[in-house]
Design an enzyme around this catalytic site. Structure first.
Site, PDB file in Angstrom:
ATOM      1  N   TRP A  53      39.957  35.885  37.089  1.00  0.00           N
ATOM      2  CA  TRP A  53      39.781  36.845  38.170  1.00  0.00           C
ATOM      3  C   TRP A  53      40.598  38.112  37.948  1.00  0.00           C
ATOM      4  O   TRP A  53      41.762  38.064  37.562  1.00  0.00           O
ATOM      5  CB  TRP A  53      40.201  36.231  39.499  1.00  0.00           C
ATOM      6  CG  TRP A  53      40.295  37.240  40.598  1.00  0.00           C
ATOM      7  CD1 TRP A  53      41.393  37.967  40.963  1.00  0.00           C
ATOM      8  CD2 TRP A  53      39.234  37.669  41.455  1.00  0.00           C
ATOM      9  NE1 TRP A  53      41.086  38.821  41.995  1.00  0.00           N
ATOM     10  CE2 TRP A  53      39.777  38.649  42.316  1.00  0.00           C
ATOM     11  CE3 TRP A  53      37.886  37.318  41.586  1.00  0.00           C
ATOM     12  CZ2 TRP A  53      39.005  39.285  43.301  1.00  0.00           C
ATOM     13  CZ3 TRP A  53      37.130  37.942  42.559  1.00  0.00           C
ATOM     14  CH2 TRP A  53      37.677  38.911  43.415  1.00  0.00           C
ATOM     15  N   ASP A  56      42.308  44.983  41.776  1.00  0.00           N
ATOM     16  CA  ASP A  56      42.849  46.345  41.708  1.00  0.00           C
ATOM     17  C   ASP A  56      43.544  46.727  40.410  1.00  0.00           C
ATOM     18  O   ASP A  56      44.384  45.976  39.901  1.00  0.00           O
ATOM     19  CB  ASP A  56      43.899  46.534  42.801  1.00  0.00           C
ATOM     20  CG  ASP A  56      43.416  46.190  44.174  1.00  0.00           C
ATOM     21  OD1 ASP A  56      42.264  45.781  44.304  1.00  0.00           O
ATOM     22  OD2 ASP A  56      44.197  46.307  45.119  1.00  0.00           O
ATOM     23  N   GLN A  72      45.582  43.425  39.224  1.00  0.00           N
ATOM     24  CA  GLN A  72      45.680  42.188  39.983  1.00  0.00           C
ATOM     25  C   GLN A  72      44.916  41.087  39.243  1.00  0.00           C
ATOM     26  O   GLN A  72      43.740  41.265  38.904  1.00  0.00           O
ATOM     27  CB  GLN A  72      45.116  42.388  41.383  1.00  0.00           C
ATOM     28  CG  GLN A  72      45.931  43.316  42.260  1.00  0.00           C
ATOM     29  CD  GLN A  72      47.208  42.679  42.743  1.00  0.00           C
ATOM     30  OE1 GLN A  72      47.233  42.004  43.769  1.00  0.00           O
ATOM     31  NE2 GLN A  72      48.296  42.878  42.010  1.00  0.00           N
ATOM     32  N   TRP A  80      39.716  34.865  43.794  1.00  0.00           N
ATOM     33  CA  TRP A  80      41.037  35.377  44.132  1.00  0.00           C
ATOM     34  C   TRP A  80      42.013  34.231  44.378  1.00  0.00           C
ATOM     35  O   TRP A  80      41.667  33.218  44.989  1.00  0.00           O
ATOM     36  CB  TRP A  80      40.934  36.270  45.370  1.00  0.00           C
ATOM     37  CG  TRP A  80      42.174  37.040  45.683  1.00  0.00           C
ATOM     38  CD1 TRP A  80      42.455  38.307  45.291  1.00  0.00           C
ATOM     39  CD2 TRP A  80      43.280  36.597  46.461  1.00  0.00           C
ATOM     40  NE1 TRP A  80      43.689  38.683  45.772  1.00  0.00           N
ATOM     41  CE2 TRP A  80      44.223  37.649  46.496  1.00  0.00           C
ATOM     42  CE3 TRP A  80      43.583  35.406  47.126  1.00  0.00           C
ATOM     43  CZ2 TRP A  80      45.442  37.563  47.172  1.00  0.00           C
ATOM     44  CZ3 TRP A  80      44.797  35.306  47.799  1.00  0.00           C
ATOM     45  CH2 TRP A  80      45.705  36.382  47.821  1.00  0.00           C
ATOM     46  N   PHE A 112      51.575  41.642  44.462  1.00  0.00           N
ATOM     47  CA  PHE A 112      50.449  42.451  44.891  1.00  0.00           C
ATOM     48  C   PHE A 112      50.499  43.836  44.221  1.00  0.00           C
ATOM     49  O   PHE A 112      51.312  44.099  43.350  1.00  0.00           O
ATOM     50  CB  PHE A 112      50.446  42.573  46.412  1.00  0.00           C
ATOM     51  CG  PHE A 112      49.735  41.442  47.127  1.00  0.00           C
ATOM     52  CD1 PHE A 112      49.476  40.229  46.502  1.00  0.00           C
ATOM     53  CD2 PHE A 112      49.349  41.586  48.455  1.00  0.00           C
ATOM     54  CE1 PHE A 112      48.835  39.193  47.168  1.00  0.00           C
ATOM     55  CE2 PHE A 112      48.704  40.559  49.131  1.00  0.00           C
ATOM     56  CZ  PHE A 112      48.449  39.360  48.484  1.00  0.00           C
ATOM     57  N   SER A 113      49.634  44.735  44.673  1.00  0.00           N
ATOM     58  CA  SER A 113      49.413  46.006  43.977  1.00  0.00           C
ATOM     59  C   SER A 113      50.610  46.947  44.034  1.00  0.00           C
ATOM     60  O   SER A 113      51.468  46.840  44.910  1.00  0.00           O
ATOM     61  CB  SER A 113      48.192  46.715  44.565  1.00  0.00           C
ATOM     62  OG  SER A 113      47.022  45.988  44.283  1.00  0.00           O
ATOM     63  N   GLU A 238      44.544  50.898  52.291  1.00  0.00           N
ATOM     64  CA  GLU A 238      45.181  50.260  51.149  1.00  0.00           C
ATOM     65  C   GLU A 238      45.262  51.225  49.967  1.00  0.00           C
ATOM     66  O   GLU A 238      44.611  52.267  49.941  1.00  0.00           O
ATOM     67  CB  GLU A 238      44.397  49.006  50.733  1.00  0.00           C
ATOM     68  CG  GLU A 238      44.345  47.970  51.829  1.00  0.00           C
ATOM     69  CD  GLU A 238      43.586  46.729  51.424  1.00  0.00           C
ATOM     70  OE1 GLU A 238      44.139  45.636  51.591  1.00  0.00           O
ATOM     71  OE2 GLU A 238      42.447  46.843  50.958  1.00  0.00           O
TER      72      GLU A 238
END
Length: 526
Positions: A53, A56, A72, A80, A112-113, A238
């Site tokens: 997977w 971003d 990600q 995810w 996370f991003s 976001e």
């Protein structure tokens, strides 16, 4: 940005299975060289993960001749899961080398991003003047707090590399920006601001963005907020990005604020909006609070730009995730999931007293355009009804299509192009004169059984002149459409059962003229 609809108990079990200490990651050797990707629907000239997977793009930074792309990544599934930072490197923006995972989840949460910068002045003290550190700033997402129903789920943290991004050490003082009471508090993006000689950071706080300053990337001061009364609020804000851009042909500079939103995109699901204005290092003031869209298609999300591209290059280079959260987890690919858009140069122009953020494929796409396969149509063709064009031996599902049309005294009711295979599956790009909009129709594109949110017609308002230019990059299961040099962009994915074999142009009502066309295959980057 990350998908939140998951079973928290299952995620916790997976989290503890992959959790590691917050010390340095020491996997310094590249993974095995990528072999040609031959799976069905596998893109041949867009970046995709080796397996598993991806969503971003993260931490995009240029340093010492290399473009770094982090992203990600969940290595244990094609859906995810607990987020890591995957990593790839390119010297030309089109050919990519897969690298080992850069950042793993740890006791503070999933990764996370975020973004990455070169700390040229060693403000952090992590490196030296001779060896400036690469510094990544990212969001920690703590699943333990999610399970207990807490709000302070997300915080911002940093890590640094002293070996050109090959290994990373997480800062022992993390988090550097604790949660401020927002459940959605993520995706920090950093830029060095020459005017104030400080770092600026912009991050998403549910329905707006927050702006910070810092001297050293460790201690941050909250300066201002933007967006509570601006833009669209049909979803969560976001993956922001804030940077200056000179207006082409002038000495004027505007600041561009990109903000991704999910849901709330112009054609459903995910989308990327932008604002133009002024920024003094402390507060962003928008020229207009109206939403403008970077891309009107359904499949360009979480896009941000590379930092530290050399000044002599002068480009602001954008990359997006080529999917949509409405169906990203269920698209019909087996070994991997998702791809990135082509890298695009952003430029700012003024047309009819309006500023327009244009995006065009980077010039490096010429490196993979196979000129030996070029098909030219130099003789002007009057189009009335439907006409199939001679594409000779062109591989339409791995091609670059450039067409120029000239209108007559009256516009056709509609006109456009259609890609079709022997089963009758097709995708259509058309223009409606009465509606003054382009439309991308994938309702007959092939496999749509995986989601009832996939089939549809995307629309994009646009007023054409006496001529119109289309440039379309088609790759396995996607099309990126650039109208009039990037004044309008649409990105769409699809899953046709067989390759396209026919290229047709059509006009309904009044005829128009195809003044010239040029088609070429694109070489595989793998």
């Amino acid at each position: 940005m990350n998908h939140k609809n998951f079973n928290i108990l299952a995620m916790l079990l997976l989290f503890f299975a992959v959790a590691c200490s917050s010390g340095p990651t020491k996997m310094t050797e590249p993974v095995e060289e990528a072999k040609p990707f031959t799976e069905k629907y596998r893109p041949q000239f867009h970046f995709s993960p080796d397996s598993a997977w991806m969503n971003d793009p993260n931490g995009m930074v240029y340093f010492d001749g290399e473009y770094h792309l982090f992203y990600q990544y969940y290595p244990d599934s094609t859906v995810w899961g607990p987020m890591h930072w995957g990593h790839a490197i390119s010297t030309d923006l089109v050919h990519w080398q897969h690298m080992p995972i850069a950042l793993y989840p740890d006791s503070l949460g999933f990764i996370f991003s975020g973004s990455a910068v070169v700390d040229w002045n060693n403000t952090t003290g992590f490196g030296s003047a001779e060896n400036p550190p690469l510094v990544a700033i990212f969001t920690y997402h703590d699943p333990k707090i999610v399970e207990t129903g807490g709000v302070d789920v997300e915080s911002q943290a940093i890590a640094y590399s002293l070996d050109k991004g090959r290994s990373w050490t997480k800062y022992e003082g993390n988090p550097v920006i604790p949660n401020d009471g927002n459940r959605d508090f993520r995706d920090p993006n950093v830029i060095w601001n020459e005017e104030i000689q400080q770092w600026n950071l912009v991050l998403s706080a549910h329905d707006h963005v927050q702006i910070y300053t810092s001297d050293d990337l460790k201690s941050w001061k909250h300066e201002s907020d933007f967006g509570i009364d601006a833009g669209t609020h049909d979803g969560v804000w976001e993956c922001p990005d804030l940077f200056p851009l000179q207006v082409e042909g002038t000495e004027e500079t505007k600041w561009v604020l990109i903000v991704n939103i999910n849901p709330g995109g112009p054609n459903g699901g995910s989308g990327t909006q932008y604002f133009l204005g002024d920024f003094d290092g402390h507060e962003f003031t928008a020229d207009s609070k109206e939403t403008k869209w970077v891309d009107w298609g359904r499949d360009n999300y979480a896009g941000v730009t590379w930092s530290d591209v050399p000044k002599e290059d002068g480009r602001r280079i954008f990359l997006g995730w080529m999917s949509n959260w409405a169906y990203a987890n269920v698209v019909p690919t087996d070994e991997w999931r998702s791809a990135m858009t082509l890298p695009r140069k952003l430029s700012l122009v003024k047309k009819n007293d309006q500023y327009v953020l244009k995006s065009t494929p980077v010039k490096e796409t010429e490196l993979i355009t196979d000129n030996s396969t070029t098909v030219n149509i130099d003789e002007a063709l009057k189009i009335s009804g439907v006409k199939e064009l001679d594409t000779q031996e062109l591989t339409l599902n791995q091609s670059r299509l450039s067409l120029e049309f000239e209108m007559g005294e009256m516009l056709p009711e509609s006109f456009g192009i259609l890609l079709e295979n022997e089963l009758g599956e097709n995708v259509t790009l058309s223009y409606s004169a009465s509606a003054e909009q382009f439309q991308f129709d994938r309702t007959q594109s092939g496999d749509m059984s995986f989601s009832d949110k996939f089939s549809g017609i995307s629309v994009a308002p646009y007023k054409i002149g006496t001529t119109v230019k289309l440039e379309i990059f088609v790759d396995a299961a996607s099309a990126e459409v650039f109208v009039d040099g990037g004044d309008l962009v649409m990105t769409e994915i699809f899953f046709n059962s067989q390759p396209f074999s026919k290229l047709k142009v059509f006009a309904e009502g009044q005829p128009l003229t195809l003044t010239n066309a040029k088609f070429a295959n694109i070489n595989s980057i793998w």
